[in-house]
Design a protein around this motif. Structure first.
Motif, PDB file in Angstrom:
ATOM      1  N   ILE A   1       0.866  -1.188   0.000  1.00 58.76           N
ATOM      2  CA  ILE A   1       0.000   0.000   0.000  1.00 58.76           C
ATOM      3  C   ILE A   1       0.902   1.238   0.000  1.00 58.76           C
ATOM      4  CG2 ILE A   1      -1.744   1.344   1.209  1.00 58.76           C
ATOM      5  CD1 ILE A   1      -2.809  -1.183   2.445  1.00 58.76           C
ATOM      6  N   ILE A   2       0.684   2.062  -0.981  1.00 57.97           N
ATOM      7  CA  ILE A   2       1.389   3.336  -1.063  1.00 57.97           C
ATOM      8  C   ILE A   2       0.370   4.419  -0.732  1.00 57.97           C
ATOM      9  CG2 ILE A   2       2.658   4.907  -2.591  1.00 57.97           C
ATOM     10  CD1 ILE A   2       4.133   2.245  -2.212  1.00 57.97           C
ATOM     11  N   GLY A   3       0.784   5.384   0.055  1.00 54.53           N
ATOM     12  CA  GLY A   3      -0.118   6.487   0.383  1.00 54.53           C
ATOM     13  C   GLY A   3       0.113   7.646  -0.563  1.00 54.53           C
ATOM     14  N   SER A   4      -0.936   8.009  -1.307  1.00 47.63           N
ATOM     15  CA  SER A   4      -0.820   9.168  -2.196  1.00 47.63           C
ATOM     16  C   SER A   4      -1.253  10.406  -1.414  1.00 47.63           C
ATOM     17  CB  SER A   4      -1.702   8.979  -3.425  1.00 47.63           C
ATOM     18  OG  SER A   4      -1.757  10.177  -4.168  1.00 47.63           O
ATOM     19  N   MET A   5      -0.575  11.514  -1.654  1.00 41.96           N
ATOM     20  CA  MET A   5      -0.922  12.727  -0.905  1.00 41.96           C
ATOM     21  C   MET A   5      -0.732  13.968  -1.748  1.00 41.96           C
ATOM     22  SD  MET A   5       2.452  13.462   1.444  1.00 41.96           S
ATOM     23  CE  MET A   5       1.963  15.156   1.697  1.00 41.96           C
ATOM     24  N   MET A   6      -1.412  15.021  -1.350  1.00 45.17           N
ATOM     25  CA  MET A   6      -1.125  16.356  -1.878  1.00 45.17           C
ATOM     26  C   MET A   6      -1.446  17.390  -0.811  1.00 45.17           C
ATOM     27  SD  MET A   6      -4.064  17.621  -4.555  1.00 45.17           S
ATOM     28  CE  MET A   6      -3.726  16.486  -5.856  1.00 45.17           C
ATOM     29  N   ALA A   7      -0.740  18.501  -0.918  1.00 38.71           N
ATOM     30  CA  ALA A   7      -0.975  19.576   0.045  1.00 38.71           C
ATOM     31  C   ALA A   7      -0.644  20.907  -0.621  1.00 38.71           C
ATOM     32  CB  ALA A   7      -0.088  19.375   1.281  1.00 38.71           C
ATOM     33  N   THR A   8      -0.999  21.977   0.055  1.00 39.59           N
ATOM     34  CA  THR A   8      -0.651  23.298  -0.481  1.00 39.59           C
ATOM     35  C   THR A   8       0.867  23.487  -0.369  1.00 39.59           C
ATOM     36  OG1 THR A   8      -1.137  24.177   1.685  1.00 39.59           O
ATOM     37  CG2 THR A   8      -2.838  24.427   0.028  1.00 39.59           C
ATOM     38  N   VAL A   9       1.375  24.446  -1.130  1.00 44.21           N
ATOM     39  CA  VAL A   9       2.833  24.616  -1.159  1.00 44.21           C
ATOM     40  C   VAL A   9       3.296  25.255   0.144  1.00 44.21           C
ATOM     41  CG1 VAL A   9       4.792  25.408  -2.495  1.00 44.21           C
ATOM     42  CG2 VAL A   9       2.649  24.921  -3.636  1.00 44.21           C
ATOM     43  N   ASP A  10       3.442  24.391   1.113  1.00 53.63           N
ATOM     44  CA  ASP A  10       3.846  24.860   2.433  1.00 53.63           C
ATOM     45  C   ASP A  10       4.593  23.701   3.084  1.00 53.63           C
ATOM     46  OD1 ASP A  10       3.439  26.655   4.940  1.00 53.63           O
ATOM     47  OD2 ASP A  10       2.759  24.648   5.551  1.00 53.63           O
ATOM     48  N   GLU A  11       5.781  23.948   3.534  1.00 52.85           N
ATOM     49  CA  GLU A  11       6.646  22.880   4.012  1.00 52.85           C
ATOM     50  C   GLU A  11       5.998  22.058   5.114  1.00 52.85           C
ATOM     51  OE1 GLU A  11      10.587  24.107   4.969  1.00 52.85           O
ATOM     52  OE2 GLU A  11      11.171  22.120   5.735  1.00 52.85           O
ATOM     53  N   SER A  12       5.421  22.760   6.098  1.00 53.70           N
ATOM     54  CA  SER A  12       4.876  22.002   7.230  1.00 53.70           C
ATOM     55  C   SER A  12       3.625  21.220   6.810  1.00 53.70           C
ATOM     56  CB  SER A  12       4.569  22.928   8.400  1.00 53.70           C
ATOM     57  OG  SER A  12       3.616  23.900   8.004  1.00 53.70           O
ATOM     58  N   ALA A  13       2.895  21.789   5.854  1.00 59.24           N
ATOM     59  CA  ALA A  13       1.703  21.067   5.381  1.00 59.24           C
ATOM     60  C   ALA A  13       2.120  19.735   4.780  1.00 59.24           C
ATOM     61  CB  ALA A  13       0.944  21.906   4.354  1.00 59.24           C
ATOM     62  N   TRP A  14       3.097  19.752   3.913  1.00 57.67           N
ATOM     63  CA  TRP A  14       3.576  18.519   3.279  1.00 57.67           C
ATOM     64  C   TRP A  14       4.154  17.556   4.313  1.00 57.67           C
ATOM     65  CZ3 TRP A  14       3.122  16.395  -1.466  1.00 57.67           C
ATOM     66  CH2 TRP A  14       2.594  17.209  -2.497  1.00 57.67           C
ATOM     67  N   LYS A  15       4.998  18.113   5.169  1.00 55.52           N
ATOM     68  CA  LYS A  15       5.691  17.226   6.110  1.00 55.52           C
ATOM     69  C   LYS A  15       4.736  16.611   7.133  1.00 55.52           C
ATOM     70  CE  LYS A  15      10.403  18.809   5.627  1.00 55.52           C
ATOM     71  NZ  LYS A  15      11.587  19.487   6.185  1.00 55.52           N
ATOM     72  N   ASP A  16       3.828  17.416   7.666  1.00 54.86           N
ATOM     73  CA  ASP A  16       2.888  16.900   8.688  1.00 54.86           C
ATOM     74  C   ASP A  16       2.026  15.785   8.099  1.00 54.86           C
ATOM     75  OD1 ASP A  16       3.939  18.724  10.358  1.00 54.86           O
ATOM     76  OD2 ASP A  16       2.186  20.082  10.360  1.00 54.86           O
TER      77      ASP A  16
ATOM     78  N   SER B   1       0.704   5.301   9.330  1.00 54.71           N
ATOM     79  CA  SER B   1      -0.367   4.302   9.150  1.00 54.71           C
ATOM     80  C   SER B   1       0.213   2.983   8.667  1.00 54.71           C
ATOM     81  CB  SER B   1      -1.409   4.814   8.165  1.00 54.71           C
ATOM     82  OG  SER B   1      -0.871   4.825   6.849  1.00 54.71           O
ATOM     83  N   GLY B   2       1.491   2.974   8.333  1.00 55.54           N
ATOM     84  CA  GLY B   2       2.113   1.716   7.948  1.00 55.54           C
ATOM     85  C   GLY B   2       2.268   1.509   6.458  1.00 55.54           C
ATOM     86  N   VAL B   3       2.064   2.559   5.673  1.00 56.10           N
ATOM     87  CA  VAL B   3       2.216   2.390   4.220  1.00 56.10           C
ATOM     88  C   VAL B   3       3.666   2.056   3.875  1.00 56.10           C
ATOM     89  CG1 VAL B   3       0.301   3.901   3.581  1.00 56.10           C
ATOM     90  CG2 VAL B   3       2.588   4.879   3.910  1.00 56.10           C
ATOM     91  N   HIS B   4       3.836   1.409   2.708  1.00 53.47           N
ATOM     92  CA  HIS B   4       5.188   1.053   2.274  1.00 53.47           C
ATOM     93  C   HIS B   4       5.941   2.248   1.696  1.00 53.47           C
ATOM     94  CE1 HIS B   4       3.146  -2.875   2.239  1.00 53.47           C
ATOM     95  NE2 HIS B   4       4.347  -3.392   2.433  1.00 53.47           N
ATOM     96  N   GLY B   5       5.194   3.187   1.189  1.00 52.18           N
ATOM     97  CA  GLY B   5       5.829   4.344   0.578  1.00 52.18           C
ATOM     98  C   GLY B   5       4.807   5.461   0.406  1.00 52.18           C
ATOM     99  N   ILE B   6       5.289   6.600  -0.029  1.00 50.40           N
ATOM    100  CA  ILE B   6       4.390   7.740  -0.249  1.00 50.40           C
ATOM    101  C   ILE B   6       4.536   8.208  -1.690  1.00 50.40           C
ATOM    102  CG2 ILE B   6       4.105  10.203   0.286  1.00 50.40           C
ATOM    103  CD1 ILE B   6       4.378   9.520   3.183  1.00 50.40           C
ATOM    104  N   GLU B   7       3.406   8.476  -2.304  1.00 49.81           N
ATOM    105  CA  GLU B   7       3.427   9.016  -3.667  1.00 49.81           C
ATOM    106  C   GLU B   7       2.915  10.452  -3.629  1.00 49.81           C
ATOM    107  OE1 GLU B   7       2.336   6.707  -7.478  1.00 49.81           O
ATOM    108  OE2 GLU B   7       0.578   7.976  -7.108  1.00 49.81           O
ATOM    109  N   LEU B   8       3.662  11.338  -4.257  1.00 48.65           N
ATOM    110  CA  LEU B   8       3.263  12.749  -4.293  1.00 48.65           C
ATOM    111  C   LEU B   8       2.397  12.974  -5.527  1.00 48.65           C
ATOM    112  CD1 LEU B   8       5.870  12.621  -2.535  1.00 48.65           C
ATOM    113  CD2 LEU B   8       6.459  14.871  -3.428  1.00 48.65           C
ATOM    114  N   ASN B   9       1.161  13.357  -5.280  1.00 46.14           N
ATOM    115  CA  ASN B   9       0.275  13.649  -6.409  1.00 46.14           C
ATOM    116  C   ASN B   9       0.531  15.074  -6.872  1.00 46.14           C
ATOM    117  OD1 ASN B   9      -1.794  14.433  -8.082  1.00 46.14           O
ATOM    118  ND2 ASN B   9      -3.384  13.282  -6.984  1.00 46.14           N
ATOM    119  N   LEU B  10       1.299  15.196  -7.953  1.00 46.05           N
ATOM    120  CA  LEU B  10       1.617  16.517  -8.513  1.00 46.05           C
ATOM    121  C   LEU B  10       1.006  16.637  -9.902  1.00 46.05           C
ATOM    122  CD1 LEU B  10       5.402  16.719  -7.506  1.00 46.05           C
ATOM    123  CD2 LEU B  10       3.385  17.326  -6.164  1.00 46.05           C
TER     124      LEU B  10
END
Lengths: 423, 448
Positions: free
Chosen positions: A103-118, A126-135
């Motif tokens: 399971i890969i977790g896809s994510m997106m956030a506004t262009v803000d460092e803490s938003a992305w990192k948090d 949650s235990g995902v194997h990896g994270i995919e950035l939806n750009l």
């Protein structure tokens, strides 16, 4: 039977077939059904910060061929519209119940460092194997400065990738949008930001059709429509090209590739792997037929590999890369002519009219006294363009036969007629 | 002679509902989905063999492509521009020996099914005719010329429509009470359900410029001389009004009927259950009329229907499909059997046949004889030109002689359809004759 296990960005998978981040991976019930069907992994539908987005009703449009078979779908759906916590708890549950699936977790956030990192940290926990950035989402989210609004700016691709790399210690996939001028800029930026892999392509920006009664683009939402993301078999050629460019270009080659774009069967899968893909993501084909299509993807790919003597995916991964070259590297001395098998010909005349009207007037049409129609290639005029062979309704009736001319391999830069060539 | 079953229902259903109780559509019409699927089967051939096989040269690949793109009205227009009776032809054409036989799919190694061109043509023409669209063609400027068309069958109507389209005024003289000719009176009911022949006539007249005078029979109510005086040109499309006899004693017995008259009685009946027909019916002949009569007799409930033909299946005028249809409908087919004697008193009771064979290409009797019992004998051994008032016109082989321009031996008199020898006696050929004759007349009128 061939070994279909694969490894991408350091993640092992029982097979290369994952479901892409999209409606089929929106929640526990879908994902469990997918794993039961045999999919090796899923990229969970993109998660954003709370409050969740709200979707409109009427979300998909289709591009049909004449026989009402869907060539492509366009969607105006946004990211997951369920609370983040609900998604994360379900991811945890599926991870517990299906330990051998990815399971890969896809994510997106506004262009803000803490938003992305948090957000990245919450998802990683949650235990995902990896994270995919939806750009890549070309609709809706980009109007909120997310999705393709980030993916179309290489510096922002690099920045957001780096933020996530810094925040978590699991593999990072940067998902690229095809709605750019040169995919290499995007891929190089992802690599510079530290991505372990790139996922591509995201959907192609499109208006899929116009409802001529409503006089509005489809899907029509209360009399109006918006551009959306185009996917399905129609976008496969675009995806193949972009994957090939990344795989063969000096500044990007070597980065792992999770290929996406019109993959609907084992043959599509094999083509992407031959161009260097480490793993595959599927969405539209499953939306058309259900998760069961993975059965033949597995069986067909395995049978193909057995027939060719490939034991593992690595045995043929990237074999087509070296043969994917710039036009300037093609052999100008290669010549081929169409040859029509007169016994197989059913006399439809399609080759003749296509060549006569739109190509080189190289297929002669004669009607014998007994009414038999014959179509024969005029070798002097045939340039070997393939058009007749492509449109012929009888498989293998028209062969493009190479001409033995004993001439050397000669590229355009070396060609005597090249005005810019060296003399 | 008896009346058939279901008579008790006579008072609840009437008219065409009664007809449909016995006769279903021979080929079920395509629905939208099936039409798209079938259209997609078409390869859109160039200079297509199907179009060349069509006597009216309908641009078949184009109309099928139009169905594929959803332009169904356009498809109908493409069909009707070459064949104004495209609706009837879609129903009755022996497509298995015309367009569909020529379909290139037949040439594939695996012998793929040909495109169902007839059904697609029906789909398109029905679509137009069931819509409220105005007549799809317009007339050229009035020419001031007045044409007489004798006979409102397929040839006459086709000629009249084209002539009207070219700007001429047309008066059609029809002997019977209805227009349509064999479409109305002579084709099997299961091919022409829902009063289609009459609906097509109404559609065709919709272009305007035509009037039909009913009950005007050539030689009785009208004469060529008078018509020539009153009109600028004439078209004769009278078909074949006479029927051939067996040449045997007893053809005047009750129960001995021309198949064509039998079919007419069915077609003109509001309730076929009330028809006086036999229980054991014998049909003699090998053409489409014989099959149409035999199959309808069976569908009406006859105990037994036997079709006897003096030669083999290969020599039958009916197509293989039609012969199969008869067999599947329960008609017993006796080949190589020539009638030699009719038996009975007032009413026919049996027919003696002699078996035949070919000897050096010649049909000869073997001397072996057998009887078939029957209470009705339908003769379908061909029709012939009746010659009322045609005395001045050249006739050869029982048909009117015409030039390549459809002109008879008298200048200004044109002819087409079954009364000329243009080929098979098919509706589609008659339509083509009428169309081409109208075009030729238009040219003739410009210099006369």
């Amino acid at each position: 039977m061939a070994d279909l296990t694969c490894n991408i960005a350091g993640i092992d998978s029982i097979n290369p077939f994952w479901l892409a981040s999209a409606p089929p991976t929106d929640k526990y019930i879908n994902v469990v059904r997918a794993f039961k069907a045999g999919w090796g992994g899923v990229v969970w539908k993109t998660l954003g910060e709370d409050p969740p987005v709200i979707n409109v009703s009427s979300r998909y449009g289709a591009h049909y061929n004449d026989s009402r078979s869907i060539q492509g779908i366009n969607n105006i759906e946004l990211i997951s519209d369920r609370p983040l916590e609900v998604n994360l708890r379900e991811i945890e549950q599926v991870r517990r119940e299906w330990p051998d699936r990815v399971i890969i977790g896809s994510m997106m956030a506004t262009v803000d460092e803490s938003a992305w990192k948090d957000l990245a940290i919450k998802i990683a926990n949650s235990g995902v194997h990896g994270i995919e950035l939806n750009l890549g989402c070309p609709h809706g989210m980009c109007e909120r400065d997310m999705g393709s609004a980030i993916g179309q700016v290489p510096e922002m691709i690099e920045q957001t990738t780096r933020w996530v790399r810094e925040a978590v210690d699991i593999p990072v996939f940067t998902k690229l949008t095809p709605n750019i001028t040169d995919i290499l800029w995007s891929a190089a930026a992802a690599r510079a930001g530290g991505a372990h892999a790139v996922s591509l392509i995201n959907t192609v920006n499109s208006v899929i059709s116009v409802d001529l009664d409503a006089m509005a683009p489809t899907p029509v939402v209360d009399g109006k429509g918006s551009h959306g993301g185009y996917c399905g078999s129609a976008v496969k050629p675009i995806a193949l090209h972009m994957v090939a460019e990344i795989a063969r270009s000096a500044e990007t080659q070597g980065i792992d590739i999770s290929a996406i774009g019109g993959i609907g069967n084992w043959r599509d899968a094999a083509e992407f792997i031959s161009l260097g893909a480490n793993g595959l993501q599927v969405c539209t084909a499953a939306m058309l037929y259900g998760f069961r299509i993975v059965d033949d993807m597995i069986a067909g790919l395995s049978a193909f590999m057995d027939s060719k003597g490939y034991r593992t995916l690595d045995d043929f991964r990237g074999l087509a890369i070296k043969n994917t070259v710039n036009w300037n590297e093609l052999n100008m001395n290669f010549d081929s002519k169409a040859v029509i098998d007169q016994d197989a010909c059913i006399e439809c005349g399609r080759c003749h009219i296509a060549c006569e009207d739109t190509s080189h007037q190289a297929i002669a049409f004669k009607v014998a006294r007994d009414g038999k129609r014959s179509f024969t290639v005029i070798d002097e005029d045939c340039v070997g363009c393939n058009l007749c062979a492509l449109i012929c309704p009888v498989p293998d009736c028209i062969e493009m036969r190479p001409v033995k001319n004993d001439l050397p391999y000669l590229t355009w830069p070396e060609h005597p007629k090249n005005p810019l060539g060296e003399i | 002679m008896t009346q058939h079953a279901n008579k008790e229902n006579n008072n609840i259903v009437s008219g065409h509902k009664c007809v449909s109780r016995f006769f279903e559509d021979l080929h079920k019409p395509l629905n939208d989905l099936a039409a798209i699927k079938e259209a997609d089967h078409c390869l859109y051939c160039y200079d297509a063999p199907c179009s060349q096989a069509c006597p009216t040269s309908i641009d078949i690949p184009t109309f099928i492509h139009q169905i594929r793109t959803g332009n169904i009205t356009g498809a109908a227009h493409t069909i009707l521009s070459e064949n104004i009776m495209g609706g009837t032809c879609a129903r009755v054409c022996p497509t298995e020996v015309l367009c569909e036989e020529a379909c290139v799919h037949n040439k594939r190694d695996n012998g793929d099914d040909p495109v169902k061109i007839g059904l697609l043509q029906r789909y398109a023409t029905d679509h137009l005719m069931l819509s409220n669209a105005p007549h799809p063609f317009t007339r050229a400027t009035e020419s001031g010329r007045h044409i007489a068309v004798i006979g409102a069958g397929p040839a006459g109507l086709s000629c009249a429509h084209r002539a009207a389209m070219l700007g001429h005024k047309v008066t059609i003289y029809e002997a019977k009470a209805k227009a349509g000719g064999l479409n109305e009176y002579g084709l099997a009911a299961y091919k022409m359900l829902d009063d289609f022949a009459a609906r097509e006539v109404a559609f065709l007249l919709g272009i305007g410029g035509m009037d039909v005078q009913y009950g005007k029979r050539l030689g009785r109510d009208i004469s060529l001389d008078k018509l020539r005086k009153d009109h600028d040109a004439l078209f004769i499309g009278i078909g074949l009004g006479g029927t051939n006899d067996l040449g045997l004693e007893g053809e005047d017995m009750t129960g001995v009927v021309n198949a064509i008259d039998f079919i007419e009685s069915i077609r003109q009946s509001d309730d076929p259950a009330t028809l006086e027909t036999g229980q054991n019916i014998l049909v003699i002949g090998g053409g489409n009329t014989a099959i149409d009569a035999a199959v309808q007799a069976k569908k009406l409930g006859a105990n037994s229907v036997t079709l006897a033909y003096r030669r083999g299946a290969e020599q039958m005028g009916a197509t293989g499909y039609e012969i199969d249809l008869a067999r599947k409908s329960g008609v017993v087919i006796q080949l190589w059997s020539k009638p030699v004697a009719l038996h009975g008193g007032d009413t026919i009771t049996s027919v003696t046949f002699e078996q035949t064979r070919l000897e050096g290409g010649k049909l000869v009797g073997t001397g072996e004889k057998y009887d078939i019992a029957c209470d009705m004998l339908l003769k379908a051994i061909g029709q012939k030109l009746k010659e009322p008032d045609l005395a001045d016109l050249a006739i050869k082989g029982g048909k009117l002689v015409i030039s390549s321009q459809y002109e008879t031996s008298i200048s200004g008199i044109f002819a087409g359809g079954d009364c000329i020898g243009s080929g098979q006696d098919l509706t589609v050929q008659a339509v083509e004759d009428g169309k081409q004759a109208a075009i030729a007349m238009d040219g003739w009128l410009k210099t006369n």
